[in-house]
Scaffold this active site. Sequence first.
Site, PDB file in Angstrom:
ATOM      1  CB  SER A 187      -0.924   0.003   1.223  1.00  0.00           C
ATOM      2  OG  SER A 187      -0.167  -0.133   2.415  1.00  0.00           O
TER       3      SER A 187
ATOM      4  CD  GLN B 211       6.761  -0.314  -6.984  1.00  0.00           C
ATOM      5  OE1 GLN B 211       5.531  -0.142  -7.026  1.00  0.00           O
ATOM      6  NE2 GLN B 211       7.495  -0.350  -8.095  1.00  0.00           N
ATOM      7  CB  VAL B 212      10.193  -5.041  -2.337  1.00  0.00           C
ATOM      8  CG1 VAL B 212      11.581  -5.606  -2.045  1.00  0.00           C
ATOM      9  CG2 VAL B 212       9.521  -4.579  -1.046  1.00  0.00           C
TER      10      VAL B 212
ATOM     11  CE  LYS C 151       8.332  -1.808   2.839  1.00  0.00           C
ATOM     12  NZ  LYS C 151       7.941  -2.492   4.107  1.00  0.00           N
TER      13      LYS C 151
ATOM     14  CG  ASP D 178       1.071  -6.419   7.866  1.00  0.00           C
ATOM     15  OD1 ASP D 178      -0.058  -6.948   7.773  1.00  0.00           O
ATOM     16  OD2 ASP D 178       1.555  -5.707   6.977  1.00  0.00           O
TER      17      ASP D 178
END
Length: 437
Positions: A130, A133-134, A148, A281
């Site tokens: 969200s 990005q990696v 990241k 998470d």
Amino acid sequence: MNPVQRAVRSARVLYAAGAIYAGYRATNLRSRSVPEEVKERRLAGQHRGSARRFLELATSTKGLMIKAGQVMGARADLFPDEYVEVLSKLHDDVPPRPFAEIRTVIDAELGRPLEEVFPEFDPIPIASASLAQVHRARLRDGRQVAVKAQYPDIEEIVKVDLRNIRLIAKAAERLWLKEFDLGSFVDELQFAASQELDFVNEGRNAERIARNFADDPGIVVPAIVWEHSSRRLLVMEYIEGVKATDRRGIESIGAEPEQVMRQIVTAYMQQVLVDGFFHADPHPGNILVQPGPRIVLLDFGLCKDLDEQFRRAYVELTWAMVIRDRKLIGRALRGMGFRTRIDSVDALEAVGDMFARSMSDTSTPRRELTRQMNVRMMAVLRENPLVDIPTEFLLIGRVMGLISGLGARMGVALDLTDTMTTYVLKAQSSLGAPAVA
């Protein structure tokens, strides 16, 4: 993000919320004089259609709306099953941003063109979420790393989205969702976003989790490359593995899904009950499996540190659930900070009774119990509205719900009574408390 972009974004979110509200109003009007089963069927259809509308909104606007959808998809205690089913897709399928956008962030954080640090850099992301990005890359010393990077303007986008979501939540509670505690949902979302926007915090969290599992070869945490990391850019060791939901993949590396699931569960019991610091998470994209089996934990933006008072109470709650003692469960909930409007012991003991009955339910598959307990708990507490639900409890509930869902997707159901007892004993030893009877 300029004023026009902010206005357009807000308008899209508010329009979608208005359309969802209008849909519910129309469904209620159409269902006034129909049999109950027809009413329920129509409402379920409205839930599903509204969830799909929100999914479309989230994937097109991205930002915090995706994080909101991910949280909604994990909160079976607050949202109907149709929302959970539809929005849980956001744990896996978050569309990436164009590499040109991401490169501006990477170059700015490095203070030089990325080629000077990474002689090899794959512009196609290996993961997208969200807020960031990696990408896979190689350092000049040959180390393979995962890079990241936050999305451009994401902090401003989060502020705008959070303001809109809070406004919608307040209106929804007032107009048609009076029985829901959406304030806790918004608070959870705000806490998650504040934590996940600070990659220095994420790197420190990863190192703390790694230290806590230093003596456990079955848990792997990637090392942080601090010399190239910052608040908006995190460079870490690249680690391969099979996705935890890929049963065939797990079996292909010589691992048993039941053993993998047991390791995941015990890792989180260790974190919550014994260490008092946990990775909050654990969605399927953040857990990989290697031969051994070894469990790879990823993405430590959202972690929670439990103070000793809360941890003692949660340990007591876990033991009370094992022995199905309603009064002890009620006492533990009070110790964790639960409060009802009239501060009633009876209301919390009623929750304890619900927990005890759920643990005794032999007709329900074990993997469904976590979700059902969350739903029943909130139903009981709504009869005597809450003044306080501790954030820590919501995060633990979310973690347990995600792990329960992971077990369901792997086709694994575990009876956790013995494991819970083992970790209660370990936790009481670490807290210097007397062993349970």
